[in-house]
Motif scaffolding. Sequence first.
Motif, mmCIF file in Angstrom:
data_model
loop_
_atom_site.group_PDB
_atom_site.id
_atom_site.type_symbol
_atom_site.label_atom_id
_atom_site.label_comp_id
_atom_site.label_asym_id
_atom_site.label_seq_id
_atom_site.Cartn_x
_atom_site.Cartn_y
_atom_site.Cartn_z
ATOM 1 N N VAL A 199 18.291 79.303 61.965
ATOM 2 C CA VAL A 199 17.173 78.455 61.433
ATOM 3 C C VAL A 199 17.373 78.032 60.114
ATOM 4 O O VAL A 199 16.952 76.860 59.784
ATOM 5 N N PRO A 240 19.514 57.712 61.999
ATOM 6 C CA PRO A 240 19.418 58.585 62.611
ATOM 7 C C PRO A 240 18.231 58.725 63.785
ATOM 8 O O PRO A 240 17.926 59.595 64.324
ATOM 9 N N ASN A 241 18.175 57.536 63.943
ATOM 10 C CA ASN A 241 16.722 57.130 65.139
ATOM 11 C C ASN A 241 17.393 57.824 66.555
ATOM 12 O O ASN A 241 18.402 57.908 66.821
ATOM 13 N N VAL A 242 16.503 58.188 67.319
ATOM 14 C CA VAL A 242 16.599 58.919 68.472
ATOM 15 C C VAL A 242 17.214 57.972 69.423
ATOM 16 O O VAL A 242 18.281 58.135 70.304
ATOM 17 N N LEU A 296 19.777 85.065 63.646
ATOM 18 C CA LEU A 296 18.693 83.977 63.783
ATOM 19 C C LEU A 296 18.336 83.488 62.782
ATOM 20 O O LEU A 296 18.206 82.043 62.686
ATOM 21 N N PHE A 297 17.951 84.267 61.710
ATOM 22 C CA PHE A 297 17.391 83.607 60.326
ATOM 23 C C PHE A 297 18.658 82.585 59.781
ATOM 24 O O PHE A 297 18.070 81.527 59.130
ATOM 25 N N ILE A 345 13.453 68.804 42.404
ATOM 26 C CA ILE A 345 12.822 69.465 43.559
ATOM 27 C C ILE A 345 13.828 69.441 44.560
ATOM 28 O O ILE A 345 14.082 70.811 45.350
ATOM 29 N N PHE A 404 16.892 69.328 58.484
ATOM 30 C CA PHE A 404 15.767 68.982 57.936
ATOM 31 C C PHE A 404 15.845 68.186 56.773
ATOM 32 O O PHE A 404 15.265 67.032 56.403
ATOM 33 N N VAL A 420 19.076 78.680 68.537
ATOM 34 C CA VAL A 420 17.969 79.821 68.098
ATOM 35 C C VAL A 420 17.237 80.204 69.618
ATOM 36 O O VAL A 420 17.133 81.177 70.017
ATOM 37 N N ALA A 426 16.516 69.677 65.390
ATOM 38 C CA ALA A 426 15.786 70.224 66.726
ATOM 39 C C ALA A 426 16.611 70.645 67.768
ATOM 40 O O ALA A 426 16.324 71.440 68.383
ATOM 41 N N ILE A 427 17.860 70.008 67.842
ATOM 42 C CA ILE A 427 18.742 70.545 68.830
ATOM 43 C C ILE A 427 19.351 71.796 68.538
ATOM 44 O O ILE A 427 19.530 72.624 69.409
ATOM 45 N N GLU A 471 16.479 64.782 61.580
ATOM 46 C CA GLU A 471 15.631 65.624 62.494
ATOM 47 C C GLU A 471 15.926 66.011 63.947
ATOM 48 O O GLU A 471 15.731 66.977 64.450
ATOM 49 N N PHE A 472 16.566 64.878 64.435
ATOM 50 C CA PHE A 472 16.929 65.296 65.979
ATOM 51 C C PHE A 472 17.995 66.313 66.072
ATOM 52 O O PHE A 472 17.964 67.418 66.761
ATOM 53 N N ILE A 508 18.076 74.061 66.865
ATOM 54 C CA ILE A 508 16.787 75.090 67.025
ATOM 55 C C ILE A 508 16.828 75.364 68.494
ATOM 56 O O ILE A 508 16.652 76.434 68.818
ATOM 57 N N VAL A 509 16.730 74.291 69.467
ATOM 58 C CA VAL A 509 16.721 74.577 70.792
ATOM 59 C C VAL A 509 17.989 75.237 71.268
ATOM 60 O O VAL A 509 17.904 76.218 72.135
#
Lengths: 358, 174, 158
Positions: free
Chosen positions: B40, B126-128, B36-37, B3, B47, B63, B56-57, B52-53, B59-60
């Motif tokens: 994303v 990858p901890n913040v 944009l797509f 998968i 992800f 995007v 998120a950055i 994840e960090f 995207i911020v």
Amino acid sequence: MLSLESITKTTQDWLLAKFSPQIALTIECVIVILLAITLFAVLGLVLVLLERKVAARIQIRLGPNRVGPGGIFQTAADTLKLIMKEGLTPDTADKFLFNLAPFVVMMVAMLLLAPIAFAKNFQIWDINIGVLYISSISSLSVIGILMAGWASNNKYSLLGAMRSGAQIVSYELSAGFAVLTIVVLTGSLQISEIVASQENGWWLFKGHIPVVIAFVLYIIAVTAETNRAPFDLAEAESELTAGFHTEYSGMKFALFFLAEYINIFIVCTIGATLFLGGWMPLHIGHWEGFNHIMDFIPSSVWFMGKTFFLIFLIMWFRWTFPRLRVDQLLNLEWKYLLPISLFNLLLVTVIAIMGWHF
Amino acid sequence: MNISSIIFYAISALILGAGILAVTSVKIFRAAIWLLFSLVGIAALYFWMQVEFIAAIQIVVYVGGIVVLIIFSIFLTQNSGKEMAKPAKGKVIFSALAALFGTAFVHNLIVHYEGFATNSAKPFNPNVAEIGTQMLSTTSHGFILPFEVVSMLLLAAMVGCIVIAMRPNNEIKN
Amino acid sequence: MFLKDYISDVYNGVTSLLKGMRKTGYYFTHSKEIITEQYPDNRATLKLADRFKGEVVMPHDEQNEHTCTGCTACELACPNGTIKIITKFEMTPEGKKKKAIDSFIYRLEMCTLCNLCVAACPSDAIKMAPNFEHSVFDRSKLTKILNKPGSKIKEGVE
């Protein structure tokens, strides 16, 4: 005791006993998706009715009272009407983007649902960047609005979209700073840890006046971010007909409408999680008896109660204050909210480093 | 094929497809949306890699920031709703060849580079909190110097913006 | 001083907003303030304001007497010809001729309810009534004769 935690645990155990782990995971995903869609539909109906009732009471009216006892089926009837209406696409619109925009707005609202802790150990995805995820995804919602405004090929829509863009981009800052104050105090971005840090008292009470200021700033900023009155310049009826969704009708309009209410719900859940302790019950110092009674109320009830209190607060704003002008809106953000929140964040950092909070 | 790799190929297809559409679209606003797509999709890839960090950055910054600015500048240009003229054939062939050459070059580098060994001494975290400490640490692997240089650059840019936007006092009086 | 102005700006803004919220919060919590009339349901008990202007009427007393002298001041005052007064001459007991109204014709469909006729009347013969259920199936029913059949002018009104 029956709780959401035990229900999810039993379901998972049963699925794992019957199927292989991968199939069980797929089934769980499907269940979660169905539950999310159901939650959206129910929330849409309840919040629209609540808004109309609150508006009526504040304006000394009765509000919807004909469909069902006390008008409780009014929004269901409205939805039925919207489903049956024709979804019109203007001839000169960019048809692909015009039809895509409501789904973008809706998808963003759905993505925001993932890291929210609805009750004790009841959360879809406890991602370790929790609040950062929320603020990054919510910055996507402006794209759907800009898309809708552009693709409609209508001057009102375009103006509404541009206003909305300017507004969301600027108010994201002070909302982010308000969230950061709590992140500074907690030392974590994860939603579950933020909730756990409020076990002995909510941040609103523990964090002295700076956190209260941050709470007020947060409420103002998210009211602006969700395009609600007094910051509803993007759809100001008297100037722009309906702003970015002027050309939308039927179910596509309903999706915009629903997404607006879902966004209000989401920002209120985040506000409740950050400042009012999420699903944590109200505990007062050493009153053992009082605390014990409070523990008997289920955590989901606590969470929903706090969320709906914040939603009511935002509705109260909407029906009390007049709409701002564009220059007043930007003045408020850049001359008042942003400097205050920067100074406030500094203050909170000092408090956190010195350990002056409770 | 499990998968995880199916998801990887789906995301990659989204990124590449949206990227090609962004380049070939004749409507400038649509090109921005395809871009944009594509961005994303790159966030989705982060992800998938469980960083994840960074996602998120991505995207911020890209995007929520850059694409919104691009869309704003499209809104403010004249005739931006019109279809643009098709580029000349020579240009199309040249850019396609340039893209192919770039792909081949990068592919060649990746195939012949043997530094991607997974057994590095330090476990990947990858901890913040870890990222924050690393960002501001002054030890051998710290990023304090680039961090400060970038902040100085941004400060200079901000001051420049204010100077451009500011009206001189005598102009207000007139 | 700049900082002082800034702080007082914020303070005044917040207090005035809170004042507004206090008012609306009061309305929200006090359901007896609701002024909605659920009209067709409460038709029997419906109470309209005294100043409500629905149509022009001519009050008559128990002896079927009104106070209209037929001076046509209202007809002249009306901006759109709603009122038409047909006069006749009556013989008084002393054998004198006296002017009186034959019929006071009032066309409701043309009336804008501006109240100028009532203000012009020297003998307070007409007034505005709070009736608003005016819909009929035939337009001619909206042309009304305000003086009742057989009525006459009250004694002593000139």
